[in-house]
Write a protein that holds these residues in place. Structure first.
Motif, PDB file in Angstrom:
ATOM      1  N   ILE A 157       0.841  -1.217  -0.009  1.00 28.10           N
ATOM      2  CA  ILE A 157      -0.011  -0.041  -0.040  1.00 28.10           C
ATOM      3  C   ILE A 157       1.010   1.164  -0.009  1.00 28.10           C
ATOM      4  O   ILE A 157       2.042   1.197   0.389  1.00 28.10           O
ATOM      5  N   THR A 158       0.351   2.277  -0.467  1.00 21.46           N
ATOM      6  CA  THR A 158       1.110   3.558  -0.558  1.00 21.46           C
ATOM      7  C   THR A 158      -0.064   4.844  -0.462  1.00 21.46           C
ATOM      8  O   THR A 158      -1.156   4.408  -0.674  1.00 21.46           O
ATOM      9  N   PRO A 159       0.452   5.831   0.261  1.00 21.75           N
ATOM     10  CA  PRO A 159      -0.565   7.107   0.474  1.00 21.75           C
ATOM     11  C   PRO A 159      -0.247   8.020  -0.801  1.00 21.75           C
ATOM     12  O   PRO A 159      -0.765   9.050  -0.534  1.00 21.75           O
ATOM     13  N   CYS A 160       0.368   7.435  -1.537  1.00 22.93           N
ATOM     14  CA  CYS A 160       0.836   8.420  -2.750  1.00 22.93           C
ATOM     15  C   CYS A 160       0.104   8.011  -4.128  1.00 22.93           C
ATOM     16  O   CYS A 160       0.788   6.846  -4.409  1.00 22.93           O
ATOM     17  N   ALA A 161      -0.764   8.599  -4.672  1.00 23.32           N
ATOM     18  CA  ALA A 161      -1.527   8.330  -5.789  1.00 23.32           C
ATOM     19  C   ALA A 161      -0.306   8.105  -7.070  1.00 23.32           C
ATOM     20  O   ALA A 161      -0.592   7.240  -7.945  1.00 23.32           O
ATOM     21  N   THR A 162       0.443   8.890  -7.208  1.00 23.99           N
ATOM     22  CA  THR A 162       1.735   8.682  -8.030  1.00 23.99           C
ATOM     23  C   THR A 162       2.437   7.514  -7.897  1.00 23.99           C
ATOM     24  O   THR A 162       2.538   6.601  -8.900  1.00 23.99           O
ATOM     25  N   CYS A 163       2.572   7.295  -6.852  1.00 21.20           N
ATOM     26  CA  CYS A 163       3.647   5.814  -6.323  1.00 21.20           C
ATOM     27  C   CYS A 163       2.715   4.765  -6.842  1.00 21.20           C
ATOM     28  O   CYS A 163       3.058   3.651  -7.374  1.00 21.20           O
ATOM     29  N   SER A 164       1.254   4.853  -6.466  1.00 21.18           N
ATOM     30  CA  SER A 164       0.431   3.815  -6.606  1.00 21.18           C
ATOM     31  C   SER A 164       0.295   3.368  -8.039  1.00 21.18           C
ATOM     32  O   SER A 164       0.463   2.397  -8.643  1.00 21.18           O
ATOM     33  N   ALA A 165       0.152   4.442  -8.962  1.00 18.97           N
ATOM     34  CA  ALA A 165       0.032   4.047 -10.463  1.00 18.97           C
ATOM     35  C   ALA A 165       1.321   3.731 -11.169  1.00 18.97           C
ATOM     36  O   ALA A 165       1.305   2.805 -11.911  1.00 18.97           O
ATOM     37  N   THR A 166       2.517   4.147 -10.498  1.00 18.47           N
ATOM     38  CA  THR A 166       3.745   3.749 -10.863  1.00 18.47           C
ATOM     39  C   THR A 166       3.859   2.371 -10.735  1.00 18.47           C
ATOM     40  O   THR A 166       4.364   1.453 -11.540  1.00 18.47           O
ATOM     41  N   LEU A 167       3.728   2.030  -9.396  1.00 23.27           N
ATOM     42  CA  LEU A 167       4.128   0.458  -9.029  1.00 23.27           C
ATOM     43  C   LEU A 167       3.143  -0.610  -9.874  1.00 23.27           C
ATOM     44  O   LEU A 167       3.556  -1.517 -10.110  1.00 23.27           O
ATOM     45  N   LYS A 168       2.005  -0.041  -9.972  1.00 21.56           N
ATOM     46  CA  LYS A 168       0.793  -0.852 -10.356  1.00 21.56           C
ATOM     47  C   LYS A 168       0.956  -0.976 -12.055  1.00 21.56           C
ATOM     48  O   LYS A 168       0.705  -1.852 -12.684  1.00 21.56           O
ATOM     49  N   ASP A 169       0.800   0.119 -12.680  1.00 22.01           N
ATOM     50  CA  ASP A 169       0.777   0.534 -14.130  1.00 22.01           C
ATOM     51  C   ASP A 169       1.894   0.353 -14.793  1.00 22.01           C
ATOM     52  O   ASP A 169       2.348   0.016 -15.913  1.00 22.01           O
ATOM     53  N   ILE A 170       3.084   1.278 -14.193  1.00 24.32           N
ATOM     54  CA  ILE A 170       4.056   1.617 -15.192  1.00 24.32           C
ATOM     55  C   ILE A 170       5.185   0.789 -14.875  1.00 24.32           C
ATOM     56  O   ILE A 170       5.796   0.220 -15.897  1.00 24.32           O
ATOM     57  N   TRP A 171       5.422   0.252 -13.557  1.00 25.92           N
ATOM     58  CA  TRP A 171       6.494  -0.945 -13.614  1.00 25.92           C
ATOM     59  C   TRP A 171       6.299  -1.945 -14.578  1.00 25.92           C
ATOM     60  O   TRP A 171       6.964  -2.352 -15.149  1.00 25.92           O
ATOM     61  N   PRO A 172       5.086  -2.558 -14.759  1.00 27.49           N
ATOM     62  CA  PRO A 172       5.000  -3.902 -15.614  1.00 27.49           C
ATOM     63  C   PRO A 172       5.148  -3.362 -16.952  1.00 27.49           C
ATOM     64  O   PRO A 172       5.509  -4.169 -17.731  1.00 27.49           O
TER      65      PRO A 172
END
Lengths: 463, 427
Positions: free
Chosen positions: B260-275
């Motif tokens: 979990i993250t409290p940062c929208a940008t980190c969430s989107a990066t980890l979930k969508d951008i990393w893969p």
């Protein structure tokens, strides 16, 4: 790159910030929403006051520079693709609603006002501006007038030409010409608002538009009729009108479009249906109730498998979401999406649907058809990849065939998209040689150097 | 500078994506940058046509195209509203990497990404050092918003009202954690992100408080690297992969239910951008299970722990701004509002235009502060119009931007993270 002295002249009128000549700017104004080759202008100018429009026009005329006015660049006929070495004039900064008169029911606007924003401003005053082109979220009123844009409400409420009461525009020398008025009745002189509508920027540069407003309907009722037979659906359209009911909207979707939309949003549409009619009647509540009942009955009598009448606002929104999804859903299937708007008299819709079916088979192309069945304005949408040369040749032949059929049925080349560059070559086929010559003489006398959006509408005979 | 033919070849690899844009122009209606500038090259359709022109050698000005491409917040609103489903963010991130490869990274960015962000310990030391001396350069301007401004002319800071670096970073306050699943039966990995760690540690503390309250076990290793988006959006794929690699070391072999993250940008990066943007196949495989477990903190609270809105709650008016990365990339909109309503001591009011971008866009606000400010002012005006007494959001970058604009406009509406509002209600 335009010459520096010329750029200085433009900068003197609109300021350096509003003159763009770098390749990475001009290239962004080399296209519109039509599937045509792009042509970059030499200069792009963004006036912030309408007086500057007149000055820029005069300047272009003095130097013999082709001038193309551009709003949002959403048109589908190449009307805003500029000439090589020419000037693009942006109306985006001319976006003021100058007057919104609720006593006399009109509004005076600058050409760059965005259609949907204007409609919302009007609605906030308890009034109604009906023309609703599909691109209304971004399209501008100047562009709507120049292209005579239509929309879903054309059947009952008409199109942009039915709402233009008056206009002022700059001639090529930058003089301000005014015609029409704030009054409903006005027969003073030539009907220049009529002449300027659908002129696609070839006769003058719009300064201000006076638009008619009307009271909004008090009630509306939507429904979705499901058919197992395209011909039955097509005949139902004529039957509704023959019963002297004029729905606000009467939209058609073929089986291919239904399946594509359903796949797009998983909305639970009847994917086995041959066709859908999406119908909305509006007006006084009592009249709406009566007409809705009649329409439902007519649909059933003409072979509708079911008629789904919207129960509430959410249900109504769902019905219309299916129609709104038609273009995006089709557009998602293939890289290139050629959206045509051949239009036939209503009674010829069954024949036109048969013709489209034949054309798609003959040229081995995927064509999804949806559109404004109530006014005969269909949108056969050809799905292709313009990089596939062989297929693209077949697409061009299919388009020729579609227009041949539509014209043979007494139809027209364009219900709402305009002629632009895309359909100029068919103009004589619909009209006559004399019509083209007459139009050319008129254009020549108003624009002797031919600077106003050259290459559009009547250009096919120029070479 | 590399060979232009190579640039053309690389851009041509994007052709299958570029060709999907049918030039309908609907992106103009939703693009925050276009709304301010009215220039076609600032909207997705224009940028795609420029890339297409460069790829097909119709125009020959890579520098001009790069400059235009950089004028984008990467908010993804165009993509979320594109009728043709064009993957705008994907195209822009890849194109930025290609153009950066052609021109090379600027010396400042090279130093920041390659020497600093890829080395979390050095980054931590430097910011800790900076926090001790920032008083020399910055003076407080708004106590409620916690903003400061520069004492004298500073090129990057300009006239910003910014939150100061925390006196003590979150990783200094909170120990590294490796708890077993708690009473909820859940164990989460906690990725606070740089902004929470260095600027808003109180948000990290709020997360820990909330997790403890709900009996959730926490795994939080120290030495986490930045999620990588600053490097990637500047076209530096190498540094991006290094940062992902550092994080993979910490998380890929650990056992947890969600990250979990409290940062929208980190969430989107980890979930969508990393893969999608990691090139190295081995790394891609290692991070796939981590990406699959990413949840925004509100999403976790509502969807996993079952936190629900309380009926008849009343109290101070709280409104909510939708961070672009949560709304457009992850489609998370309801859960943060539910969390606010779950506090029981707030009356939730909807923010006019809650879904529009605040104008921060990471380095966009550094490079194009003039446009960023104007977009932010629209957001600040919405906050004023809402009559809210607190603005909550789910992204520390949005918090910083909105605080700046409210502070500059002389308003003292506190800006908080949703999880802080919720943690406060737990007493």
């Amino acid at each position: 790159m335009a010459d520096q002295a010329l750029l200085k002249e433009f900068e003197a009128v609109v300021g350096a910030d509003n003159v763009m000549s770098a390749e990475s700017d001009t290239h962004a104004y080399s296209y519109d929403a039509a599937v045509l080759d792009s042509v970059a202008p030499a200069v792009v100018v963004r006036p912030t006051e309408t007086e500057q429009l007149g000055q820029i026009t005069a300047l272009c005329n003095k130097h013999g520079l082709p001038l193309t006015v551009r709003g949002a660049g959403t048109n589908l006929s190449g009307g805003t693709i500029p000439s090589k070495g020419g000037v693009v004039v942006l109306t985006g900064a001319l976006n003021k609603v100058i007057e919104l008169n609720t006593d006399d029911l009109y509004a005076i606007v600058q050409p760059g006002v965005v259609t949907a924003k204007f409609a919302a401003d009007v609605a906030a005053k308890g009034l109604f501006y009906p023309p609703d082109p599909g691109s209304q979220a971004v399209s501008t009123l100047g562009g709507n007038v120049a292209e005579n844009a239509g929309g879903l409400r054309g059947l009952k409420y008409g199109v942009t030409k039915d709402y233009l009461m008056g206009i002022s525009f700059f001639d090529v020398d930058g003089n301000l010409v005014k015609s029409g008025s704030r009054t409903v009745k006005c027969v003073t002189g030539y009907n220049l608002p009529g002449l300027m509508t659908a002129s696609e920027g070839t006769l003058g540069v719009f300064n201000e538009l006076t638009l008619k407003l009307i009271p909004p309907p008090q009630a509306a009722q939507s429904m979705m009729a499901v058919f197992d037979d395209v011909q039955a659906a097509s005949k139902t359209v004529s039957a509704i009108i023959a019963a002297k009911i004029l729905p606000a909207t009467l939209e058609f979707m073929d089986n291919f479009t239904i399946r594509t939309v359903d796949n797009f949003r998983k909305a639970g549409l009847p994917t086995d249906a041959a066709a859908l009619l999406l119908i909305e009647v509006d007006g006084h509540p009592a009249q709406v109730a009566e007409e809705a009942e009649k329409v439902e009955k007519i649909c059933s009598e003409h072979g509708a498998r079911s008629v789904d009448v919207a129960r509430d606002a959410d249900h109504r929104a769902k019905v219309w979401q299916a129609r709104r999804d038609a273009l995006p859903a089709l557009a998602n299937l293939k890289p290139t999406c050629v959206l045509e708007d051949a239009t036939v008299p209503r009674s010829k819709i069954p024949a036109m649907m048969q013709a489209l079916d034949r054309i798609s088979k003959e040229f081995k192309l995927t064509i999804g058809t949806f559109g404004h069945a109530g006014d005969g304005n269909l949108h056969p949408t050809i799905l292709t990849d313009k990089r596939n040369h062989d297929e693209w040749v077949r697409v061009e032949k299919a388009i020729d065939a579609i227009f041949d059929e539509a014209l043979a049925m007494g139809g027209t080349l364009s219900g709402e998209h305009g002629i632009g560059m895309a359909k100029a070559k068919y103009m004589e086929q619909e009209t006559s040689r004399a019509t083209i010559e007459f139009s050319r003489r008129m254009k020549k006398s108003l624009d002797p150097k031919g600077i106003l959006n050259p290459g559009k509408i009547i250009s096919a005979l120029l070479d | 500078m590399a060979d232009i033919q190579k640039l053309v070849t690389m851009l041509n690899e994007l052709d299958d994506q570029l060709v999907n844009c049918m030039r309908c122009g609907m992106c103009q209606a939703v693009c925050p940058v276009f709304t301010e500038t009215g220039r076609e090259a600032d909207v997705a359709r224009g940028k795609i046509s420029l890339l297409d022109g460069l790829a097909h050698e119709i125009l020959k000005d890579p520098k001009g195209v790069k400059d235009k491409l950089d004028r984008c917040l990467l908010c993804g609103t165009c993509q979320a509203n594109c009728p043709s489903g064009v993957h705008v963010l994907d195209i822009f991130l890849k194109a930025r990497a290609i153009l950066t490869g052609y021109f090379g990274l600027s010396p400042a960015k090279r130093a920041i990404f390659r020497q600093l962000l890829t080395r979390p310990e050095l980054f931590n030391k430097l910011t800790s050092f900076g926090s001790k001396f920032q008083g020399l350069f910055a003076k407080p301007v708004n106590d409620v918003l916690g903003t400061s401004c520069a004492r004298f002319q500073a090129p990057v800071i300009a006239d910003r009202h910014f939150p100061r670096l925390a006196d003590k970073a979150f990783h200094k306050i909170a120990p590294a954690m490796d708890q077993p699943a708690g009473s909820s039966g859940k164990r989460v990995a906690f990725f606070p992100g740089c902004m929470v760690d260095k600027v808003y540690p109180k948000v990290g503390q709020a997360v820990l408080k909330v997790l403890a309250h709900h009996g959730v076990g926490v795994f939080m290793p120290h030495g986490q690297a930045c999620c990588g988006i600053p490097a990637l959006s500047s076209g530096d794929r190498d540094s991006f992969e290094k940062m992902v690699g550092t994080n993979a070391e910490l998380f890929a072999n650990a056992d947890f239910d969600y990250i979990i993250t409290p940062c929208a940008t980190c969430s989107a990066t980890l979930k969508d951008i990393w893969p999608t943007m990691v090139d190295d196949e081995g790394l891609k495989a290692r991070i796939a299970p981590v990406s699959a477990k990413v949840l925004d903190i509100s999403e976790f609270l509502v969807d996993v722990l079952g936190v629900t809105a309380l009926e008849g709650a009343s109290g101070k008016k709280v409104t909510y701004h939708d961070p672009c990365h949560l709304r457009n990339s992850l489609h998370v909109t309801a859960q943060p509002r539910t969390v606010i309503k779950a506090t029981g001591n707030a009356s939730f009011v909807e923010l006019p235009n809650a879904a529009t971008c605040c104008g921060c866009g990471g380095s966009f606000s550094l490079q194009h502060y003039d446009i960023s400010k104007k977009i932010g002012d629209l957001k600040a005006k919405s906050v004023e119009d809402s009559g809210a007494e607190t603005l909550a959001t789910s992204c520390p970058a949005c918090m910083m931007q909105i605080s700046d604009r409210l502070s500059q406009r002389g308003h003292s509406v506190p800006v908080k993270h949703v999880v802080e509002v919720y943690a406060d209600s737990l007493g």
